[in-house]
Design a protein around this motif. Structure first.
Motif, PDB file in Angstrom:
ATOM      1  N   ILE A 204       1.336   6.678  10.960  1.00 40.48           N
ATOM      2  CA  ILE A 204       2.092   7.287   9.872  1.00 40.48           C
ATOM      3  C   ILE A 204       1.751   8.770   9.835  1.00 40.48           C
ATOM      4  O   ILE A 204       0.583   9.145   9.765  1.00 40.48           O
ATOM      5  CB  ILE A 204       1.766   6.599   8.530  1.00 40.48           C
TER       6      ILE A 204
ATOM      7  N   VAL B  97      -5.426   3.320   7.675  1.00 39.08           N
ATOM      8  CA  VAL B  97      -4.095   2.704   7.650  1.00 39.08           C
ATOM      9  C   VAL B  97      -3.083   3.631   8.324  1.00 39.08           C
ATOM     10  O   VAL B  97      -2.283   3.196   9.160  1.00 39.08           O
ATOM     11  CB  VAL B  97      -3.660   2.364   6.206  1.00 39.08           C
TER      12      VAL B  97
ATOM     13  N   GLN C  38       0.859  -1.181   0.000  1.00 39.85           N
ATOM     14  CA  GLN C  38       0.000   0.000   0.000  1.00 39.85           C
ATOM     15  C   GLN C  38       0.895   1.230   0.000  1.00 39.85           C
ATOM     16  O   GLN C  38       1.805   1.338   0.823  1.00 39.85           O
ATOM     17  CB  GLN C  38      -0.899   0.012   1.234  1.00 39.85           C
TER      18      GLN C  38
ATOM     19  N   VAL D 128       3.618   0.700   2.905  1.00 35.60           N
ATOM     20  CA  VAL D 128       3.264  -0.336   3.865  1.00 35.60           C
ATOM     21  C   VAL D 128       3.269  -1.667   3.119  1.00 35.60           C
ATOM     22  O   VAL D 128       2.599  -1.805   2.093  1.00 35.60           O
ATOM     23  CB  VAL D 128       1.868  -0.061   4.479  1.00 35.60           C
TER      24      VAL D 128
ATOM     25  N   LEU E 175      -1.093   2.630  11.882  1.00 28.00           N
ATOM     26  CA  LEU E 175       0.359   2.470  11.887  1.00 28.00           C
ATOM     27  C   LEU E 175       1.086   3.733  12.353  1.00 28.00           C
ATOM     28  O   LEU E 175       2.315   3.780  12.315  1.00 28.00           O
ATOM     29  CB  LEU E 175       0.840   2.058  10.496  1.00 28.00           C
TER      30      LEU E 175
ATOM     31  N   ASP F 111       1.162  -4.890   6.037  1.00 28.20           N
ATOM     32  CA  ASP F 111       0.768  -4.197   7.278  1.00 28.20           C
ATOM     33  C   ASP F 111       1.937  -3.713   8.132  1.00 28.20           C
ATOM     34  O   ASP F 111       1.780  -3.494   9.331  1.00 28.20           O
ATOM     35  CB  ASP F 111      -0.177  -5.053   8.119  1.00 28.20           C
ATOM     36  N   VAL F 112       3.102  -3.537   7.544  1.00 28.08           N
ATOM     37  CA  VAL F 112       4.259  -2.993   8.255  1.00 28.08           C
ATOM     38  C   VAL F 112       4.796  -1.805   7.463  1.00 28.08           C
ATOM     39  O   VAL F 112       5.040  -1.919   6.259  1.00 28.08           O
ATOM     40  CB  VAL F 112       5.369  -4.064   8.418  1.00 28.08           C
ATOM     41  N   LEU F 113       4.988  -0.660   8.128  1.00 25.85           N
ATOM     42  CA  LEU F 113       5.584   0.498   7.474  1.00 25.85           C
ATOM     43  C   LEU F 113       7.022   0.168   7.102  1.00 25.85           C
ATOM     44  O   LEU F 113       7.828  -0.186   7.963  1.00 25.85           O
ATOM     45  CB  LEU F 113       5.548   1.712   8.410  1.00 25.85           C
ATOM     46  N   LYS F 114       7.343   0.270   5.805  1.00 22.72           N
ATOM     47  CA  LYS F 114       8.674  -0.102   5.328  1.00 22.72           C
ATOM     48  C   LYS F 114       9.506   1.083   4.864  1.00 22.72           C
ATOM     49  O   LYS F 114      10.722   1.064   4.986  1.00 22.72           O
ATOM     50  CB  LYS F 114       8.573  -1.106   4.168  1.00 22.72           C
TER      51      LYS F 114
END
Length: 80
Positions: free
Chosen positions: A51, A45, A4, A58, A49, A61-64
């Motif tokens: 953000i 989202v 995402q 994302v 998270l 489901d993990v902010l990268k």
């Protein structure tokens, strides 16, 4: 893999990130969506998270990542 990209209409670097991630999505099999943080799903989202900046990426489901990265860096994150 679910990717995402969170963006905003007022963000000056978001169009560049959209272009790069769209190209990556054409090269790498993934479920890809662009979410505007001004719309409900994007807000949800971002809130979940925590953000606070866009563009933000994302993955599952993990902010990268935040910001716009070169295509080569994006492909590395995707394991290519």
């Amino acid at each position: 893999m679910k990717v995402q990209l969170l963006v905003s209409k007022w963000c000056p670097t978001c169009p560049q990130a959209e272009k790069i991630w769209t190209e990556a999505a054409q090269r790498v099999p993934m479920e890809f969506e662009i979410l505007d943080v001004a719309e409900r799903k994007g807000r949800e989202v971002a809130s979940r998270l925590r953000i606070r900046t866009v563009p933000a990426v994302v993955i599952d489901d993990v902010l990268k990542m935040v910001g716009a990265q070169p295509l080569a860096d994006v492909l590395k994150v995707l394991g290519v």
